[in-house]
Enzyme design. Structure first.
Site, PDB file in Angstrom:
ATOM      1  N   GLU A   2      21.233 -58.802  -9.505  1.00 35.60           N
ATOM      2  CA  GLU A   2      19.843 -58.952  -9.049  1.00 35.60           C
ATOM      3  C   GLU A   2      19.394 -60.402  -8.875  1.00 35.60           C
ATOM      4  O   GLU A   2      18.382 -60.823  -9.455  1.00 35.60           O
ATOM      5  CB  GLU A   2      18.912 -58.184 -10.002  1.00 35.60           C
ATOM      6  CG  GLU A   2      19.330 -56.722 -10.116  1.00 35.60           C
ATOM      7  CD  GLU A   2      18.460 -55.883 -11.054  1.00 35.60           C
ATOM      8  OE1 GLU A   2      17.597 -56.441 -11.760  1.00 35.60           O
ATOM      9  OE2 GLU A   2      18.646 -54.656 -11.055  1.00 35.60           O
ATOM     10  N   ASN A  54      25.535 -57.399  -7.470  1.00 32.90           N
ATOM     11  CA  ASN A  54      24.902 -56.082  -7.502  1.00 32.90           C
ATOM     12  C   ASN A  54      23.390 -56.256  -7.355  1.00 32.90           C
ATOM     13  O   ASN A  54      22.802 -57.126  -8.002  1.00 32.90           O
ATOM     14  CB  ASN A  54      25.237 -55.470  -8.881  1.00 32.90           C
ATOM     15  CG  ASN A  54      24.881 -54.017  -9.044  1.00 32.90           C
ATOM     16  OD1 ASN A  54      25.221 -53.186  -8.204  1.00 32.90           O
ATOM     17  ND2 ASN A  54      24.199 -53.690 -10.137  1.00 32.90           N
ATOM     18  N   HIS A 114      18.503 -47.095  -6.303  1.00 30.05           N
ATOM     19  CA  HIS A 114      17.399 -46.444  -7.036  1.00 30.05           C
ATOM     20  C   HIS A 114      16.338 -46.054  -6.010  1.00 30.05           C
ATOM     21  O   HIS A 114      15.546 -46.890  -5.570  1.00 30.05           O
ATOM     22  CB  HIS A 114      16.832 -47.389  -8.092  1.00 30.05           C
ATOM     23  CG  HIS A 114      17.803 -47.712  -9.183  1.00 30.05           C
ATOM     24  ND1 HIS A 114      18.255 -46.747 -10.064  1.00 30.05           N
ATOM     25  CD2 HIS A 114      18.423 -48.860  -9.531  1.00 30.05           C
ATOM     26  CE1 HIS A 114      19.112 -47.314 -10.925  1.00 30.05           C
ATOM     27  NE2 HIS A 114      19.236 -48.583 -10.613  1.00 30.05           N
ATOM     28  N   GLU A 124      24.328 -47.445  -8.775  1.00 30.72           N
ATOM     29  CA  GLU A 124      23.308 -46.975  -9.739  1.00 30.72           C
ATOM     30  C   GLU A 124      22.450 -45.869  -9.138  1.00 30.72           C
ATOM     31  O   GLU A 124      21.241 -45.788  -9.402  1.00 30.72           O
ATOM     32  CB  GLU A 124      22.414 -48.149 -10.180  1.00 30.72           C
ATOM     33  CG  GLU A 124      23.198 -49.339 -10.708  1.00 30.72           C
ATOM     34  CD  GLU A 124      22.341 -50.432 -11.358  1.00 30.72           C
ATOM     35  OE1 GLU A 124      21.128 -50.208 -11.542  1.00 30.72           O
ATOM     36  OE2 GLU A 124      22.900 -51.494 -11.671  1.00 30.72           O
ATOM     37  N   ASP A 170      20.162 -43.008  -8.107  1.00 32.17           N
ATOM     38  CA  ASP A 170      19.308 -41.910  -8.566  1.00 32.17           C
ATOM     39  C   ASP A 170      18.152 -41.810  -7.578  1.00 32.17           C
ATOM     40  O   ASP A 170      17.782 -42.800  -6.945  1.00 32.17           O
ATOM     41  CB  ASP A 170      18.835 -42.039 -10.025  1.00 32.17           C
ATOM     42  CG  ASP A 170      18.158 -43.347 -10.383  1.00 32.17           C
ATOM     43  OD1 ASP A 170      17.700 -44.076  -9.485  1.00 32.17           O
ATOM     44  OD2 ASP A 170      18.075 -43.640 -11.596  1.00 32.17           O
TER      45      ASP A 170
END
Ligand SMILES: *[C@@H]1O[C@H](CO)[C@@H](O)[C@H](O)[C@H]1NC(C)=O
Ligand SMILES: *[C@@H]1O[C@H](CO)[C@@H](O)[C@H](O)[C@H]1NC(C)=O
Ligand SMILES: *[C@@H]1O[C@H](CO)[C@@H](O)[C@H](O)[C@H]1NC(C)=O
Ligand SMILES: *[C@@H]1O[C@H](CO)[C@@H](O)[C@H](O)[C@H]1NC(C)=O
Ligand SMILES: *[C@@H]1O[C@H](CO)[C@@H](O)[C@H](O)[C@H]1NC(C)=O
Length: 350
Positions: free
Chosen positions: A162, A203, A239, A267, A269
């Site tokens: 990030e 990432n 996300h 990641e 979701d």
């Protein structure tokens, strides 16, 4: 780099120990699962993030260890800086080893997460004051020691996590504010030296579709490659919110892989921003999971998909986004949602 000869000898010893202790894993087959579907689509794995304090829930543990469902795991928390270097130069891999040993025992690939991130830092670092030279050494030491400890056990490392703001500018944090962008090559080079076999990733989130933030990361990858800095992949976190997927997911992955790197969905979701979900909502969530997975499936150098835990029981979403949730393929009672079938279908279609 100030890394001693002793450390390099230690690396060699560690590698030998790891090779000697690895055992052949006996696979147990149940029905066709998510990892089976990923493998059938020629991906390396389908995976999940996990925390070991969830493993005393036997239903959770049985699904997690099932090779049909998961061929890869990511430690959700325990390899982060606050856990692995709680005091300056004092490393503690006790919690991380639990995850790494589980991966070894069950024959799953391991994603290291992460070396350099602005969040979940130990107090001494978060609140410390360092010169440029001091912080450079701290970053180098942390990445080297962390990656070296797991040398030979990790498929890929999120070396940098990030680094950008959503508008594509650099995130203002202790690393950027002290070292400008030099912390990026510093961390990547230390990680490469520590484990030449691990794929090194950057990432980030909100880089799922094309746009300012994805462009900033593409420019960074180009720049690193031009300067001979090791970079093997970009982790697209994923996300998402139900019904709000960008339309350029596949194109965006293709633009990343065109730079000569791989990508992974790291990641995933897809949450509801209002609860409880309706039947229509669950159908939309299924379609969204399918769309995301299908994009990876259509891009040869998208190597795998990881969800940020697989059951709503242990999702990070409700505590971070109050009133939102139901983001995972299994619900809180371990019933598979339509989203589960969406993932399977995504791996079946290109
Ligand atoms: C599992 O362990 C956690 C943390 O140690 C604890 O809070 C939880 O109640 C335990 N769950 C079960 C099912 O025993
Ligand atoms: C290392 O971490 C473990 C788990 O959090 C903890 O129990 C242990 O006391 C730590 N070791 C040291 C030397 O601080
Ligand atoms: C940094 O200092 C602040 C203020 O004293 C404190 O609230 C915070 O918990 C500290 N951060 C860490 C990571 O310890
Ligand atoms: C970081 O370095 C770049 C390029 O050398 C420079 O343009 C920029 O002003 C620097 N930023 C900071 C915050 O010092
Ligand atoms: C899970 O089970 C509990 C207890 O039976 C129930 O109250 C809850 O509604 C269930 N959750 C879902 C999402 O079905």
């Amino acid at each position: 780099m100030g890394l001693s000869h002793n450390r390099l000898i230690l690396c060699a010893l560690l590698t030998l120990t790891v090779a000697a202790s690895s055992t052949v894993h006996q696979r147990s087959r149940s029905t066709l699962g998510l990892n089976d579907a990923a493998k059938a689509a020629k991906k390396l794995y389908f995976g999940t993030a996990t925390n070991a304090d969830q493993w005393n829930d036997t239903t959770y543990y049985d699904i997690l260890k099932d090779d049909a469902e998961f061929g890869q795991i990511t430690p959700a928390n325990v390899m982060k800086w606050f856990d692995t270097e709680p005091e300056p130069g004092v490393f503690n891999f006790t919690d991380g080893d639990v995850i790494a040993n589980f991966a070894k025992r069950t024959g799953k690939k391991l994603r290291g997460h992460n070396c350099v991130w602005y969040n979940q830092l130990p107090g001494w670092l978060q609140n410390g004051t360092f010169t440029r030279a001091e912080l450079a050494l701290i970053v180098e030491r942390h990445c080297f020691e962390l990656v070296n400890h797991y040398r030979g056990q990790v498929y890929s490392w999120d070396v940098i996590n990030e680094p950008f703001n959503d508008d594509g500018t650099w995130r203002s944090d202790i690393f950027y504010n002290t070292l400008n962008t030099t912390y990026i090559p510093l961390a990547l080079r230390a990680a490469r030296l520590a484990d030449p076999g691990a794929k090194l990733y950057i990432n980030d989130y909100n880089i799922e579709g094309t746009g300012a933030k994805a462009t900033a990361l593409k420019n960074l990858v180009k720049d690193l490659k031009q300067h001979g800095v090791p970079i093997d992949g970009v982790g697209i976190q994923g996300h998402m919110i139900v019904g709000e997927l960008p339309t350029t997911i596949q194109q965006n992955m293709e633009e990343f892989t065109a730079l000569g790197i791989e990508v992974a969905v790291t990641e995933l979701d897809i949450r509801f921003d209002a609860l409880p979900p309706t039947a229509e909502g669950l159908a939309q969530q299924k379609a969204d999971y399918e769309t995301f997975v299908q994009a990876c499936n259509a891009v040869p150098r998208c190597v795998g998909v990881t969800v940020w835990d697989f059951t709503d029981k242990f999702s990070w979403v409700p505590s971070t986004f109050p009133g939102q949730g139901a983001a995972c393929p299994w619900d809180e009672n371990y019933t598979k949602k339509p989203a589960y079938d969406g993932i399977i279908e995504g791996f079946r279609s290109k």
